[in-house]
Design a protein around this motif. Structure first.
Motif, PDB file in Angstrom:
ATOM      1  N   ILE B  83       1.030  -1.296   0.123  1.00  0.00           N
ATOM      2  CA  ILE B  83      -0.469   0.019  -0.211  1.00  0.00           C
ATOM      3  C   ILE B  83       0.767   1.061  -0.055  1.00  0.00           C
ATOM      4  CG2 ILE B  83      -1.914   1.506   0.857  1.00  0.00           C
ATOM      5  CD1 ILE B  83      -3.120  -1.282   1.910  1.00  0.00           C
ATOM      6  N   GLY B  84       1.827   0.978   0.768  1.00  0.00           N
ATOM      7  CA  GLY B  84       3.155   2.245   0.568  1.00  0.00           C
ATOM      8  C   GLY B  84       3.663   2.845  -0.199  1.00  0.00           C
ATOM      9  N   ILE B  85       3.794   1.714  -1.177  1.00  0.00           N
ATOM     10  CA  ILE B  85       3.939   2.040  -2.782  1.00  0.00           C
ATOM     11  C   ILE B  85       2.881   2.645  -3.845  1.00  0.00           C
ATOM     12  CG2 ILE B  85       4.559   0.848  -4.709  1.00  0.00           C
ATOM     13  CD1 ILE B  85       6.937   0.178  -3.019  1.00  0.00           C
ATOM     14  N   VAL B  86       1.864   1.855  -3.648  1.00  0.00           N
ATOM     15  CA  VAL B  86       0.230   2.396  -3.803  1.00  0.00           C
ATOM     16  C   VAL B  86       0.251   3.932  -3.418  1.00  0.00           C
ATOM     17  CG1 VAL B  86      -1.839   2.702  -4.556  1.00  0.00           C
ATOM     18  CG2 VAL B  86       0.069   0.335  -4.169  1.00  0.00           C
ATOM     19  N   ARG B  87       0.472   4.488  -2.648  1.00  0.00           N
ATOM     20  CA  ARG B  87       0.392   5.530  -2.185  1.00  0.00           C
ATOM     21  C   ARG B  87       1.149   6.678  -2.338  1.00  0.00           C
ATOM     22  NH1 ARG B  87      -1.897   4.631   3.999  1.00  0.00           N
ATOM     23  NH2 ARG B  87      -3.459   4.214   3.372  1.00  0.00           N
ATOM     24  N   THR B  88       2.424   6.242  -3.171  1.00  0.00           N
ATOM     25  CA  THR B  88       3.145   7.602  -3.509  1.00  0.00           C
ATOM     26  C   THR B  88       2.877   8.057  -4.685  1.00  0.00           C
ATOM     27  OG1 THR B  88       4.693   5.249  -4.578  1.00  0.00           O
ATOM     28  CG2 THR B  88       5.530   6.258  -2.444  1.00  0.00           C
ATOM     29  N   PHE B  89       1.985   7.122  -5.339  1.00  0.00           N
ATOM     30  CA  PHE B  89       1.307   7.428  -7.316  1.00  0.00           C
ATOM     31  C   PHE B  89       0.144   8.783  -6.599  1.00  0.00           C
ATOM     32  CE2 PHE B  89       3.715   3.733  -8.201  1.00  0.00           C
ATOM     33  CZ  PHE B  89       4.504   4.239  -9.104  1.00  0.00           C
ATOM     34  N   PHE B  90       0.383   8.327  -5.164  1.00  0.00           N
ATOM     35  CA  PHE B  90      -1.601   9.447  -4.814  1.00  0.00           C
ATOM     36  C   PHE B  90      -1.100  10.778  -3.789  1.00  0.00           C
ATOM     37  CE2 PHE B  90      -2.980   5.986  -6.340  1.00  0.00           C
ATOM     38  CZ  PHE B  90      -4.396   6.327  -7.385  1.00  0.00           C
ATOM     39  N   THR B 118      -4.897   7.828  -0.554  1.00  0.00           N
ATOM     40  CA  THR B 118      -4.774   8.664  -0.543  1.00  0.00           C
ATOM     41  C   THR B 118      -4.225   8.776   0.805  1.00  0.00           C
ATOM     42  OG1 THR B 118      -6.018   9.831  -2.124  1.00  0.00           O
ATOM     43  CG2 THR B 118      -5.020  11.185  -0.451  1.00  0.00           C
ATOM     44  N   PRO B 119      -2.979   9.477   0.629  1.00  0.00           N
ATOM     45  CA  PRO B 119      -2.044   8.708   2.150  1.00  0.00           C
ATOM     46  C   PRO B 119      -2.288  10.511   2.812  1.00  0.00           C
ATOM     47  CG  PRO B 119      -0.494  10.390   0.533  1.00  0.00           C
ATOM     48  CD  PRO B 119      -2.019   9.603  -0.611  1.00  0.00           C
ATOM     49  N   ILE B 220      11.012   3.464  -3.193  1.00  0.00           N
ATOM     50  CA  ILE B 220      10.365   1.960  -2.175  1.00  0.00           C
ATOM     51  C   ILE B 220      10.808   2.480  -0.669  1.00  0.00           C
ATOM     52  CG2 ILE B 220      12.371   0.349  -1.901  1.00  0.00           C
ATOM     53  CD1 ILE B 220      12.000  -0.082  -5.483  1.00  0.00           C
ATOM     54  N   GLU B 221      12.267   3.600  -0.513  1.00  0.00           N
ATOM     55  CA  GLU B 221      12.370   4.078   0.496  1.00  0.00           C
ATOM     56  C   GLU B 221      10.478   4.374   1.776  1.00  0.00           C
ATOM     57  OE1 GLU B 221      15.888   6.751   0.395  1.00  0.00           O
ATOM     58  OE2 GLU B 221      16.462   5.166  -0.716  1.00  0.00           O
ATOM     59  N   ARG B 222       9.767   5.301   0.917  1.00  0.00           N
ATOM     60  CA  ARG B 222       8.914   5.491   1.205  1.00  0.00           C
ATOM     61  C   ARG B 222       8.103   4.156   2.016  1.00  0.00           C
ATOM     62  NH1 ARG B 222       6.799  11.038  -0.879  1.00  0.00           N
ATOM     63  NH2 ARG B 222       8.947  12.573  -0.594  1.00  0.00           N
ATOM     64  N   ALA B 223       7.941   3.528   0.887  1.00  0.00           N
ATOM     65  CA  ALA B 223       7.015   2.793   1.819  1.00  0.00           C
ATOM     66  C   ALA B 223       7.598   1.925   2.719  1.00  0.00           C
ATOM     67  CB  ALA B 223       7.100   1.268   0.318  1.00  0.00           C
ATOM     68  N   TRP B 224       9.036   1.901   2.691  1.00  0.00           N
ATOM     69  CA  TRP B 224       9.916   1.488   3.910  1.00  0.00           C
ATOM     70  C   TRP B 224       9.709   1.453   4.866  1.00  0.00           C
ATOM     71  CZ3 TRP B 224      10.682  -3.394   5.126  1.00  0.00           C
ATOM     72  CH2 TRP B 224      11.943  -4.011   6.843  1.00  0.00           C
ATOM     73  N   ASP B 225       9.412   3.283   5.182  1.00  0.00           N
ATOM     74  CA  ASP B 225       9.967   3.794   6.116  1.00  0.00           C
ATOM     75  C   ASP B 225       8.298   4.139   6.699  1.00  0.00           C
ATOM     76  OD1 ASP B 225      12.307   5.092   6.142  1.00  0.00           O
ATOM     77  OD2 ASP B 225      10.826   7.208   5.175  1.00  0.00           O
ATOM     78  N   SER B 226       7.455   3.144   5.836  1.00  0.00           N
ATOM     79  CA  SER B 226       6.046   3.719   6.521  1.00  0.00           C
ATOM     80  C   SER B 226       6.204   2.431   6.768  1.00  0.00           C
ATOM     81  CB  SER B 226       4.460   3.633   5.402  1.00  0.00           C
ATOM     82  OG  SER B 226       4.722   2.896   4.219  1.00  0.00           O
ATOM     83  N   VAL B 227       6.413   1.001   6.562  1.00  0.00           N
ATOM     84  CA  VAL B 227       5.904  -0.267   7.235  1.00  0.00           C
ATOM     85  C   VAL B 227       6.666   0.350   8.514  1.00  0.00           C
ATOM     86  CG1 VAL B 227       7.115  -2.428   7.144  1.00  0.00           C
ATOM     87  CG2 VAL B 227       6.730  -2.019   5.196  1.00  0.00           C
ATOM     88  N   LYS B 228       8.291   0.593   8.751  1.00  0.00           N
ATOM     89  CA  LYS B 228       8.782   0.783   9.996  1.00  0.00           C
ATOM     90  C   LYS B 228       7.571   1.149  11.247  1.00  0.00           C
ATOM     91  CE  LYS B 228      12.767   2.400   8.080  1.00  0.00           C
ATOM     92  NZ  LYS B 228      14.321   2.886   8.463  1.00  0.00           N
ATOM     93  N   GLU B 229       7.209   2.886  10.632  1.00  0.00           N
ATOM     94  CA  GLU B 229       6.992   3.369  11.691  1.00  0.00           C
ATOM     95  C   GLU B 229       5.375   2.511  11.897  1.00  0.00           C
ATOM     96  OE1 GLU B 229       4.795   7.062   9.541  1.00  0.00           O
ATOM     97  OE2 GLU B 229       3.584   6.947  11.260  1.00  0.00           O
ATOM     98  N   ILE B 230       4.783   2.017  10.978  1.00  0.00           N
ATOM     99  CA  ILE B 230       3.538   1.508  11.422  1.00  0.00           C
ATOM    100  C   ILE B 230       3.413   0.222  12.437  1.00  0.00           C
ATOM    101  CG2 ILE B 230       0.764   0.164  10.352  1.00  0.00           C
ATOM    102  CD1 ILE B 230       0.924   2.711   8.444  1.00  0.00           C
TER     103      ILE B 230
END
Lengths: 83, 353
Positions: B83-90, B118-119, B220-230
């Motif tokens: 979902i993090g990857i998808v959200r970078t497109f929105f 949408t994030p 990829i970095e942003r999606a990984w950041d959201s994984v770490k955060e959540i």
């Protein structure tokens, strides 16, 4: 001196952004005035739809997420290079 | 338009991207391997290493716990990353542009769908509300977005899938969408613009919109950041929730809750919704308990209504929205959404037997 503004109403995310920003400023050994902006009218002076926002020398560089210290450092350096 | 990155096209793949793609590929393989060994591993630990009997209550509770915790954490990591990857497109900016000029109806459906991808954090409800309304997006369409965004929550989807399977997770997504669309459409029909705080209409917003150019590495970095955060935020709830669930699984007698939370107790649905409003928890803490409740005879509709009320109608969000909405509109918003959730609860109680 560089002016950095943290736009947001003071929720957890804004506090995190402020911490990251202060960290980046300290790491770069520069002097910067980090201010928190929490009044709606002042926040909407920038084209922002989601908080927290980061403004460096009146330029909005980030909105709606918390960047890491490396990104903030890069924006600060870019801003210093322009001036 | 402002950009701080090098002006690289979004789909342009660079050397660094290739390296990160490789890492993601390897991680995906490791993920699949891990997902397939946790069940035998949990059984071996419980019945082999600890030597507990397969029929014992303690054994069943421990095996359930040792399997469910890593399973949920793995699912959470995979899903939040995707979902993090998808959200970078929105972005809220892009969503506003997509909703601009849409009529009610089509606009409500699109807004509810965009609410999922949408994030958006509920702290941003005020700037987002002002930005949407001021750019001419109808009030009802704005509400469809504001209802869908917190109600259809990726952590809840993962937990429902992990504990109940695709059918229930799908029902949750579908009913969340319907609630957001219908409640937004009703609010739109009621013509409540006068109950938006006056300053919203007078607010002078800076023109222009904020946009970023992202490379695949950024995504990829942003999606990984959201994984770490959540995952960092949610893992203690998952463990405590599943521990409680495992305890109930082994010890509370079957159908202990049928009379108070079963489908024949008509008042359990409104009670569940009312209870859910002040309870602002992340979905992770609620669902494992909820799963144990269902197992012991609480009905699915009641439990889903409770969950949606917890995530979709939260006191902090209502307090934030009070800054831009007059009390009358706040009351309508809470009332309409609560009714929609209750109807959904009753519907599931009737349909799923």
């Amino acid at each position: 001196m560089l002016t950095i503004k943290i736009l947001g109403h003071g929720c957890q995310n804004c506090q995190k952004l402020e911490k990251v920003t202060r960290q980046a400023v300290t790491d770069l050994h520069i002097e910067a005035n980090v201010v928190k902006v929490s009044e709606d009218a002042d926040i909407f002076a920038y084209p922002i739809l989601s908080t927290p926002g980061l403004v460096i020398n009146e330029k909005l560089v980030c909105a709606g997420r918390i960047p890491n210290a490396g990104e903030v450092a890069r924006w600060v350096k870019e801003s210093l290079a322009v001036n | 338009m402002q950009s701080h990155h090098l002006p690289v096209e979004p789909f342009f793949v660079r050397h660094r991207d290739v390296k990160l793609f490789t890492i993601v590929g390897v991680a995906a393989v490791l993920w699949l391997v891990a997902y397939n060994v946790i069940q035998p591993l949990a059984d071996w630990l419980t019945y082999g290493l600890l030597g507990l009997a397969v029929t014992s209550q303690l054994g069943q509770s421990i095996a359930f716990f040792l399997y469910d915790v890593p399973k949920i954490l793995l699912l959470l990591t995979g899903m939040v990353f995707a979902i993090g990857i998808v959200r970078t497109f929105f972005s809220p900016e892009r969503t506003r542009a997509l909703l601009g000029g849409k009529r009610e109806g089509v606009g409500n459906v699109l807004a509810a769908l965009l609410g999922i991808v949408t994030p958006f954090c509920s702290c941003s409800a005020v700037p987002l509300f002002i930005g949407f309304v001021e750019s001419g997006i109808p009030l009802g369409v704005t509400f469809s977005f504001l209802i869908a965004a917190p109600t259809i929550n990726e952590v809840a989807i993962v937990l429902l899938y992990g504990l109940f399977g695709w059918r229930i997770a799908g029902l949750y997504i579908a009913s969340g969408l319907v609630i957001a669309i219908v409640a937004g459409a009703i609010i739109g029909r009621l013509k409540l613009e006068r109950y938006v705080e006056d300053f919203v209409w007078k607010m002078q917003r800076a023109k222009g919109s904020f946009e970023e150019h992202l490379t695949w590495s950024d995504r990829i970095e942003r999606a990984w950041d959201s994984v770490k955060e959540i995952v960092a935020k949610v893992w203690p709830y998952v463990i405590v929730g599943i521990a409680v669930g495992a305890g109930i699984h082994g010890y509370v007698p079957e159908s202990a809750l049928v009379t108070i939370m079963g489908r024949d107790a008509w008042w359990s649905v409104p009670a569940a919704v009312l209870l859910g409003i002040p309870l602002y928890s992340n979905a992770a803490g609620v669902i494992p308990i909820v799963s144990a409740l269902i197992e012991k005879g609480a009905s699915l509709g009641t439990v889903l209504a409770f969950m949606m009320s917890v995530v979709g109608l939260s006191l902090p969000e209502v307090i934030i929205l009070r800054r831009v909405l007059k009390p009358q509109l706040i009351a309508v918003f809470v009332g309409v959404v609560a009714c929609a959730i209750m109807i959904t609860g009753y519907l599931f109680n009737i349909v799923i037997r």
